[in-house]
Design a protein around this motif. Structure first.
Motif, PDB file in Angstrom:
ATOM      1  N   THR A  86       0.810  -1.221   0.000  1.00  0.00           N
ATOM      2  CA  THR A  86       0.000   0.000   0.000  1.00  0.00           C
ATOM      3  C   THR A  86       0.843   1.271   0.000  1.00  0.00           C
ATOM      4  O   THR A  86       0.322   2.371  -0.201  1.00  0.00           O
ATOM      5  N   LYS A  87       2.153   1.125   0.275  1.00  0.00           N
ATOM      6  CA  LYS A  87       3.071   2.269   0.372  1.00  0.00           C
ATOM      7  C   LYS A  87       2.669   3.207   1.515  1.00  0.00           C
ATOM      8  O   LYS A  87       2.937   4.404   1.480  1.00  0.00           O
ATOM      9  N   LYS A  88       2.038   2.643   2.527  1.00  0.00           N
ATOM     10  CA  LYS A  88       1.643   3.444   3.677  1.00  0.00           C
ATOM     11  C   LYS A  88       2.491   3.051   4.892  1.00  0.00           C
ATOM     12  O   LYS A  88       2.992   1.936   4.976  1.00  0.00           O
ATOM     13  N   SER A  89       2.619   4.003   5.834  1.00  0.00           N
ATOM     14  CA  SER A  89       3.442   3.762   7.016  1.00  0.00           C
ATOM     15  C   SER A  89       2.662   3.989   8.296  1.00  0.00           C
ATOM     16  O   SER A  89       1.740   4.811   8.343  1.00  0.00           O
ATOM     17  N   GLY A  90       3.038   3.232   9.321  1.00  0.00           N
ATOM     18  CA  GLY A  90       2.470   3.423  10.655  1.00  0.00           C
ATOM     19  C   GLY A  90       3.586   3.777  11.614  1.00  0.00           C
ATOM     20  O   GLY A  90       4.644   3.139  11.613  1.00  0.00           O
ATOM     21  N   LEU A  91       3.381   4.803  12.417  1.00  0.00           N
ATOM     22  CA  LEU A  91       4.382   5.252  13.378  1.00  0.00           C
ATOM     23  C   LEU A  91       3.829   5.080  14.793  1.00  0.00           C
ATOM     24  O   LEU A  91       2.636   5.301  15.024  1.00  0.00           O
ATOM     25  N   GLY A  92       4.678   4.702  15.718  1.00  0.00           N
ATOM     26  CA  GLY A  92       4.230   4.550  17.096  1.00  0.00           C
ATOM     27  C   GLY A  92       5.301   4.987  18.077  1.00  0.00           C
ATOM     28  O   GLY A  92       6.496   4.793  17.839  1.00  0.00           O
ATOM     29  N   CYS A  93       4.879   5.608  19.176  1.00  0.00           N
ATOM     30  CA  CYS A  93       5.830   5.948  20.234  1.00  0.00           C
ATOM     31  C   CYS A  93       5.139   5.877  21.593  1.00  0.00           C
ATOM     32  O   CYS A  93       3.946   6.165  21.718  1.00  0.00           O
ATOM     33  N   ALA A  94       5.893   5.443  22.582  1.00  0.00           N
ATOM     34  CA  ALA A  94       5.425   5.411  23.971  1.00  0.00           C
ATOM     35  C   ALA A  94       6.436   6.189  24.800  1.00  0.00           C
ATOM     36  O   ALA A  94       7.633   5.885  24.772  1.00  0.00           O
ATOM     37  N   VAL A  95       5.959   7.199  25.491  1.00  0.00           N
ATOM     38  CA  VAL A  95       6.836   8.087  26.262  1.00  0.00           C
ATOM     39  C   VAL A  95       6.562   7.893  27.752  1.00  0.00           C
ATOM     40  O   VAL A  95       5.434   8.065  28.208  1.00  0.00           O
ATOM     41  N   TYR A  96       7.591   7.522  28.495  1.00  0.00           N
ATOM     42  CA  TYR A  96       7.483   7.363  29.941  1.00  0.00           C
ATOM     43  C   TYR A  96       8.231   8.514  30.614  1.00  0.00           C
ATOM     44  O   TYR A  96       9.357   8.842  30.220  1.00  0.00           O
ATOM     45  N   TYR A  97       7.615   9.112  31.624  1.00  0.00           N
ATOM     46  CA  TYR A  97       8.267  10.238  32.295  1.00  0.00           C
ATOM     47  C   TYR A  97       7.745  10.417  33.715  1.00  0.00           C
ATOM     48  O   TYR A  97       6.708   9.842  34.091  1.00  0.00           O
ATOM     49  N   GLN A  98       8.487  11.204  34.483  1.00  0.00           N
ATOM     50  CA  GLN A  98       8.127  11.534  35.864  1.00  0.00           C
ATOM     51  C   GLN A  98       7.733  13.005  35.934  1.00  0.00           C
ATOM     52  O   GLN A  98       8.300  13.842  35.235  1.00  0.00           O
ATOM     53  N   GLN A  99       6.781  13.315  36.800  1.00  0.00           N
ATOM     54  CA  GLN A  99       6.398  14.713  37.027  1.00  0.00           C
ATOM     55  C   GLN A  99       5.667  14.813  38.356  1.00  0.00           C
ATOM     56  O   GLN A  99       4.751  14.025  38.621  1.00  0.00           O
ATOM     57  N   ARG A 107       1.059   7.629  24.998  1.00  0.00           N
ATOM     58  CA  ARG A 107       1.090   6.759  23.812  1.00  0.00           C
ATOM     59  C   ARG A 107       0.528   7.524  22.624  1.00  0.00           C
ATOM     60  O   ARG A 107      -0.512   8.176  22.725  1.00  0.00           O
ATOM     61  N   LYS A 108       1.224   7.427  21.487  1.00  0.00           N
ATOM     62  CA  LYS A 108       0.801   8.166  20.297  1.00  0.00           C
ATOM     63  C   LYS A 108       1.192   7.374  19.056  1.00  0.00           C
ATOM     64  O   LYS A 108       2.269   6.776  18.988  1.00  0.00           O
ATOM     65  N   ASN A 109       0.283   7.359  18.066  1.00  0.00           N
ATOM     66  CA  ASN A 109       0.646   6.780  16.774  1.00  0.00           C
ATOM     67  C   ASN A 109       0.166   7.682  15.643  1.00  0.00           C
ATOM     68  O   ASN A 109      -0.546   8.670  15.875  1.00  0.00           O
ATOM     69  N   ALA A 110       0.574   7.363  14.440  1.00  0.00           N
ATOM     70  CA  ALA A 110       0.205   8.185  13.280  1.00  0.00           C
ATOM     71  C   ALA A 110       0.276   7.342  12.015  1.00  0.00           C
ATOM     72  O   ALA A 110       1.148   6.467  11.878  1.00  0.00           O
ATOM     73  N   HIS A 111      -0.635   7.626  11.092  1.00  0.00           N
ATOM     74  CA  HIS A 111      -0.681   6.964   9.785  1.00  0.00           C
ATOM     75  C   HIS A 111      -0.229   7.978   8.745  1.00  0.00           C
ATOM     76  O   HIS A 111      -0.778   9.077   8.666  1.00  0.00           O
ATOM     77  N   VAL A 112       0.801   7.626   7.968  1.00  0.00           N
ATOM     78  CA  VAL A 112       1.327   8.572   6.967  1.00  0.00           C
ATOM     79  C   VAL A 112       1.457   7.897   5.609  1.00  0.00           C
ATOM     80  O   VAL A 112       1.624   6.680   5.514  1.00  0.00           O
ATOM     81  N   ASP A 113       1.404   8.726   4.559  1.00  0.00           N
ATOM     82  CA  ASP A 113       1.425   8.203   3.189  1.00  0.00           C
ATOM     83  C   ASP A 113       2.685   8.552   2.394  1.00  0.00           C
ATOM     84  O   ASP A 113       2.935   7.963   1.348  1.00  0.00           O
ATOM     85  N   GLU A 114       3.459   9.534   2.885  1.00  0.00           N
ATOM     86  CA  GLU A 114       4.507  10.105   2.029  1.00  0.00           C
ATOM     87  C   GLU A 114       5.881   9.455   2.147  1.00  0.00           C
ATOM     88  O   GLU A 114       6.840   9.950   1.557  1.00  0.00           O
ATOM     89  N   LEU A 115       6.011   8.343   2.869  1.00  0.00           N
ATOM     90  CA  LEU A 115       7.307   7.697   3.038  1.00  0.00           C
ATOM     91  C   LEU A 115       7.478   6.552   2.044  1.00  0.00           C
ATOM     92  O   LEU A 115       6.503   6.023   1.518  1.00  0.00           O
ATOM     93  N   ASP A 116       8.745   6.153   1.814  1.00  0.00           N
ATOM     94  CA  ASP A 116       9.021   5.154   0.782  1.00  0.00           C
ATOM     95  C   ASP A 116       9.685   3.876   1.282  1.00  0.00           C
ATOM     96  O   ASP A 116       9.753   2.889   0.554  1.00  0.00           O
ATOM     97  N   THR A 117      10.209   3.889   2.503  1.00  0.00           N
ATOM     98  CA  THR A 117      10.901   2.702   3.016  1.00  0.00           C
ATOM     99  C   THR A 117      10.620   2.517   4.508  1.00  0.00           C
ATOM    100  O   THR A 117      10.175   3.442   5.192  1.00  0.00           O
TER     101      THR A 117
END
Length: 219
Positions: A86-99, A107-117
């Motif tokens: 599909t030439k589509k990409s999925g991005l994911g990140c999990a950020v742990y922190y103290q405050q 937790r955050k993810n994103a669906h993008v179309d403009e990447l090639d690899t």
């Protein structure tokens, strides 16, 4: 911030020996120092951060007190996936922190179309994590970036050269953002199994499932 302990210990009869610990979070290191001091046999102790800067116990306590109200002790797990069909990409990140004395997970993810690899997707996932901590207000602190991409980790830490033009653009963009935020990056390469959470977020993004959440973690 992570530090290691360099300790000179003296027994009751005056025998001395030296110890060097593994790196650990500053808060944990201070607890160990406090416990050792109670023995009355601690002759000398130095706390060394990952940039070989020396801290006294007093200096480190003052540093931690100053950042308690801001996000700190930040670790980012990132992962990117690329669907060749599909030439589509999925991005994911999990950020742990103290405050404010509490632990959080973003937790955050994103669906993008403009990447090639897949490598571009990995870089983009790293950048997504950077964007998230920028929104949190993280700046001028050490941050640990954890991923299973040998390409991204080894290129950003300088062990591997960057030949591909698109990856070079991503690396330049990331390094510029790190410098702008005053982030001192620490890189950790793990197996895909150890990076399961970020991998799952990236897979969900490829399926069109959007994730964006922040929760307080139980101790």
């Amino acid at each position: 911030m992570k530090v290691r302990l360099e300790i000179v210990y003296r027994t009751k009869k005056g025998t001395e020996t030296s110890f060097v610990s593994d790196y650990m979070q500053s808060s944990k290191a201070l607890l160990i120092v406090e416990d050792l001091e109670k023995t009355g046999r601690l002759k000398e102790i130095t706390l060394i951060d990952s940039h070989d800067t020396s801290w006294t116990t007093k200096e480190l306590k003052k540093q931690l007190e100053g950042i308690q109200t801001e996000p700190h002790d930040v670790t980012i797990y990132f992962d990117g996936g690329f669907d060749l069909k599909t030439k589509k990409s999925g991005l994911g990140c999990a950020v742990y922190y103290q405050q404010n004395g509490k632990s959080f997970r973003l937790r955050k993810n994103a669906h993008v179309d403009e990447l090639d690899t897949n490598n571009e997707a990995e870089y983009a996932a790293f950048h997504l994590g950077l964007q998230e901590i920028e929104q949190l207000g993280v700046h001028h602190l050490p941050v640990t970036f954890v991923g299973d991409s040998q390409v991204v980790i080894n290129q950003l830490n300088g062990e591997w050269p960057v030949y591909e033009e698109e990856l070079s653009k991503w690396a330049d963009r990331i390094e510029a953002k790190l410098q702008d935020l005053g982030i001192q990056p620490e890189y950790e390469l793990v197996s895909r199994k150890q990076n399961r959470e970020a991998d799952h977020l990236a897979s969900q993004a490829l399926k069109g499932v959007e994730i964006s959440s922040v929760i307080e973690m139980e101790e």
